[in-house]
Enzyme design. Structure first.
Site, mmCIF file in Angstrom:
data_model
loop_
_atom_site.group_PDB
_atom_site.id
_atom_site.type_symbol
_atom_site.label_atom_id
_atom_site.label_comp_id
_atom_site.label_asym_id
_atom_site.label_seq_id
_atom_site.Cartn_x
_atom_site.Cartn_y
_atom_site.Cartn_z
ATOM 1 N N TRP A 1 0.824 -1.204 0.000
ATOM 2 C CA TRP A 1 0.000 0.000 0.000
ATOM 3 C C TRP A 1 0.860 1.257 0.000
ATOM 4 O O TRP A 1 0.595 2.205 0.750
ATOM 5 C CB TRP A 1 -0.949 -0.021 1.213
ATOM 6 C CG TRP A 1 -2.049 -1.022 1.059
ATOM 7 C CD1 TRP A 1 -2.804 -1.228 -0.049
ATOM 8 C CD2 TRP A 1 -2.518 -1.959 2.035
ATOM 9 N NE1 TRP A 1 -3.727 -2.227 0.175
ATOM 10 C CE2 TRP A 1 -3.578 -2.695 1.452
ATOM 11 C CE3 TRP A 1 -2.160 -2.257 3.366
ATOM 12 C CZ2 TRP A 1 -4.268 -3.697 2.122
ATOM 13 C CZ3 TRP A 1 -2.855 -3.242 4.031
ATOM 14 C CH2 TRP A 1 -3.893 -3.968 3.410
ATOM 15 N N VAL B 1 -7.778 -7.679 10.057
ATOM 16 C CA VAL B 1 -8.914 -8.596 10.266
ATOM 17 C C VAL B 1 -8.405 -9.992 10.632
ATOM 18 O O VAL B 1 -7.293 -10.385 10.274
ATOM 19 C CB VAL B 1 -9.815 -8.715 9.011
ATOM 20 C CG1 VAL B 1 -10.668 -7.502 8.828
ATOM 21 C CG2 VAL B 1 -8.996 -9.010 7.770
ATOM 22 N N GLN C 1 -12.860 3.696 -3.080
ATOM 23 C CA GLN C 1 -13.259 2.509 -2.305
ATOM 24 C C GLN C 1 -14.501 2.837 -1.497
ATOM 25 O O GLN C 1 -14.827 4.012 -1.282
ATOM 26 C CB GLN C 1 -12.141 2.097 -1.330
ATOM 27 C CG GLN C 1 -11.009 1.340 -1.982
ATOM 28 C CD GLN C 1 -10.059 0.741 -0.947
ATOM 29 O OE1 GLN C 1 -10.101 1.084 0.245
ATOM 30 N NE2 GLN C 1 -9.204 -0.152 -1.406
ATOM 31 N N HIS D 1 -6.307 3.531 1.349
ATOM 32 C CA HIS D 1 -7.598 2.842 1.408
ATOM 33 C C HIS D 1 -8.523 3.658 2.316
ATOM 34 O O HIS D 1 -8.083 4.650 2.927
ATOM 35 C CB HIS D 1 -7.458 1.397 1.893
ATOM 36 C CG HIS D 1 -6.606 1.210 3.128
ATOM 37 N ND1 HIS D 1 -6.372 -0.009 3.710
ATOM 38 C CD2 HIS D 1 -5.928 2.093 3.907
ATOM 39 C CE1 HIS D 1 -5.612 0.117 4.770
ATOM 40 N NE2 HIS D 1 -5.330 1.381 4.907
ATOM 41 N N ALA E 1 -15.681 -5.894 8.931
ATOM 42 C CA ALA E 1 -15.362 -4.745 8.077
ATOM 43 C C ALA E 1 -15.137 -5.253 6.662
ATOM 44 O O ALA E 1 -14.849 -6.436 6.457
ATOM 45 C CB ALA E 1 -14.123 -4.027 8.586
ATOM 46 N N ARG F 1 -2.617 5.384 -4.664
ATOM 47 C CA ARG F 1 -1.548 4.388 -4.516
ATOM 48 C C ARG F 1 -0.446 4.612 -5.527
ATOM 49 O O ARG F 1 -0.689 5.125 -6.628
ATOM 50 C CB ARG F 1 -2.093 2.971 -4.685
ATOM 51 C CG ARG F 1 -2.928 2.557 -3.507
ATOM 52 C CD ARG F 1 -3.293 1.095 -3.517
ATOM 53 N NE ARG F 1 -4.315 0.879 -2.483
ATOM 54 C CZ ARG F 1 -4.929 -0.255 -2.241
ATOM 55 N NH1 ARG F 1 -4.625 -1.319 -2.960
ATOM 56 N NH2 ARG F 1 -5.822 -0.353 -1.285
HETATM 57 C C1 YSA Z 1 -10.088 -5.496 3.762
HETATM 58 C C2 YSA Z 1 -10.583 -5.961 4.971
HETATM 59 C C3 YSA Z 1 -11.338 -5.085 5.739
HETATM 60 O O1 YSA Z 1 -11.778 -5.522 6.948
HETATM 61 C C4 YSA Z 1 -11.636 -3.819 5.342
HETATM 62 C C5 YSA Z 1 -11.152 -3.369 4.111
HETATM 63 C C6 YSA Z 1 -10.387 -4.209 3.350
HETATM 64 C C7 YSA Z 1 -9.846 -3.724 2.052
HETATM 65 C C8 YSA Z 1 -8.434 -3.160 2.222
HETATM 66 N N1 YSA Z 1 -8.420 -1.921 2.944
HETATM 67 C C9 YSA Z 1 -7.868 -2.934 0.853
HETATM 68 O O2 YSA Z 1 -7.614 -1.823 0.443
HETATM 69 N N2 YSA Z 1 -7.702 -4.045 0.145
HETATM 70 S S1 YSA Z 1 -7.216 -4.046 -1.417
HETATM 71 O O3 YSA Z 1 -5.939 -3.446 -1.503
HETATM 72 O O4 YSA Z 1 -7.288 -5.399 -1.886
HETATM 73 O O5 YSA Z 1 -8.264 -3.152 -2.152
HETATM 74 C C10 YSA Z 1 -9.639 -3.435 -2.044
HETATM 75 C C11 YSA Z 1 -10.325 -3.221 -3.379
HETATM 76 O O6 YSA Z 1 -10.020 -1.907 -3.869
HETATM 77 C C12 YSA Z 1 -9.808 -4.144 -4.456
HETATM 78 O O7 YSA Z 1 -10.478 -5.400 -4.407
HETATM 79 C C13 YSA Z 1 -10.141 -3.389 -5.700
HETATM 80 O O8 YSA Z 1 -11.490 -3.546 -6.020
HETATM 81 C C14 YSA Z 1 -9.906 -1.972 -5.277
HETATM 82 N N3 YSA Z 1 -8.576 -1.490 -5.680
HETATM 83 C C15 YSA Z 1 -7.410 -1.696 -5.055
HETATM 84 N N4 YSA Z 1 -6.405 -1.122 -5.710
HETATM 85 C C16 YSA Z 1 -6.933 -0.534 -6.796
HETATM 86 C C17 YSA Z 1 -8.324 -0.759 -6.782
HETATM 87 N N5 YSA Z 1 -9.140 -0.288 -7.738
HETATM 88 C C18 YSA Z 1 -8.575 0.420 -8.735
HETATM 89 N N6 YSA Z 1 -7.249 0.694 -8.815
HETATM 90 C C19 YSA Z 1 -6.415 0.247 -7.887
HETATM 91 N N7 YSA Z 1 -5.112 0.542 -7.968
#
Ligand code: YSA
Length: 360
Positions: free
Chosen positions: A164, A269, A226, A186, A323, A212
């Site tokens: 991240w 989590v 998000q 996020h 969450a 990001r």
């Molecule tokens: C996980 C558990 C929890 O209890 C609460 C929240 C989360 C999600 C965590 N904070 C998170 O950011 N996970 S992630 O990095 O996998 O991103 C979640 C979602 O955001 C992805 O499944 C995707 O749909 C979207 N995402 C992530 N990076 C992205 C993106 N969409 C577009 N461009 C990107 N660079």
């Protein structure tokens, strides 16, 4: 009409004839004005000129001659007024014809703005979660690493900070390595902020922009949206999480949509899952959009880690919670069959116009 002498009578009659003949030829207002000056003008007009020449007549002839000229003048003036109405009327008619507006023509289209598809889906999600008892809140995009990482069980040097990585824009306090200022990666920092602010029960969703350090491709942008969800109370279980996300997915994509939860790891989590829905394009058969799998990943989720509850002052022996975090553009892509996320922020009006008139 008689006057004192035949010469004078002939003069008056000739002038009246000339005036009325010429008047009949007149076709526009400018010519009419010239005619008026020539015959009826007070100083140089020909009829006034007759009166001025009266001095040459004998005192007996003058009154009758004057009366005859004045009577002629009245008739010529009346003829002038009548002509003026016709000539002026014709000009008015011509002007009206030139300025005419065709009120039967269809109106010119007024370009209307339209809501961005990300906004449309965010509003739709907000309405769905409102029915499930969740309040929509927002949080800062410029965030402290304390909230973006530390309070979420991601200490300094934790490898998850690499995944991240983001834009570091400054620092707060004396120790830069402990609390820096970043563009949030996020919406999860709002979990900690919300729990610090209030006691359970908590039920919120947090839509918002994230940033990001990302190489962009068809499904990744450096800036994207998000939607975070958080529910904390006594006796919240994984079933509540699964039920909530299943209901949301069915509301979004239709009641026959299936949901899949698979183990995943997020430091904040325990247990953690990623969750997917059957592909809205092929209905789960497998297609280009779902890369042949029949499933589309919507986001991450899990039960809030006891360390996170402790970090914000909640007792994990009393409270539990779930969450989740969804990528909003990914949901829009699934819902509307969009195959490249880079369309969203390319500012191509043709893309945005596709959503004109879309209502939630
Ligand atoms: C996980 C558990 C929890 O209890 C609460 C929240 C989360 C999600 C965590 N904070 C998170 O950011 N996970 S992630 O990095 O996998 O991103 C979640 C979602 O955001 C992805 O499944 C995707 O749909 C979207 N995402 C992530 N990076 C992205 C993106 N969409 C577009 N461009 C990107 N660079």
């Amino acid at each position: 009409m008689t006057t004192g002498g035949s010469i004078e009578v002939g003069q008056i009659e000739a002038l009246e004839r000339e005036a009325t003949d010429r008047l009949a030829q007149i076709a526009d207002e400018a010519a009419l004005e010239g005619w008026f000056r020539e015959f009826l003008g007070r100083k140089d007009g020909k009829l006034s000129g007759l009166l001025r020449g009266m001095g040459a007549l004998s005192p007996e002839e003058r009154p009758r001659f004057g009366a005859a000229v004045n009577a002629t003048k009245d008739r010529v003036t009346a003829a002038y007024e009548a002509r003026k109405a016709t000539v002026g009327g014709a000009a008015l008619t011509a002007r009206l014809a030139a300025d005419a507006v065709d009120i039967t023509q269809p109106g010119r289209p007024v370009p209307m703005g339209t809501l961005h598809p990300t906004t449309l889906v965010t509003r739709e999600l907000s309405a769905i979660f409102a029915l499930l008892g969740f309040q929509t809140i927002e949080g800062p995009e410029v965030e402290e690493t304390r909230y973006n990482f530390d309070l979420l069980n991601i200490p300094t040097n934790h490898p998850a900070r690499d995944k991240w990585d983001t834009f570091y824009v400054g620092s707060r306090g004396t120790d830069d390595t402990v609390n820096e200022i970043v563009l949030r990666t996020h919406t999860s920092p709002m979990q900690a902020r919300t729990m610090q602010r209030q006691d359970p029960p908590v039920r919120v969703i947090v839509p918002g922009r994230c940033y990001r350090y990302e190489a962009t491709d068809a499904s990744h942008e450096a800036i994207f949206f998000q939607l975070e969800g958080l529910a904390v109370d006594k006796k919240i279980t994984m079933s509540d999480l699964k039920g909530t996300l299943t209901e949301m997915t069915r509301q979004l994509f239709g009641s026959s949509t299936k949901v899949r939860f698979r183990c995943d790891f997020f430091p904040f989590v325990e247990p953690g899952v990623d969750f997917s829905a059957t592909c809205a394009v092929c209905g789960g058969k497998g297609c280009r959009v779902c890369k042949g799998t029949g499933w589309l990943e919507l986001g991450g989720a899990g039960m809030v880690h006891p360390n996170v509850l402790r970090n914000v002052g909640y007792d994990p022996a009393i409270y539990s919670g779930f969450a989740f975090g969804l990528g909003i553009e990914r949901i829009v892509m699934i819902k509307y069959g969009i195959d490249d996320i880079r369309n969203f922020y390319a500012n191509d009006l043709r893309f945005l116009e596709e959503f004109a008139g879309t209502r939630i």
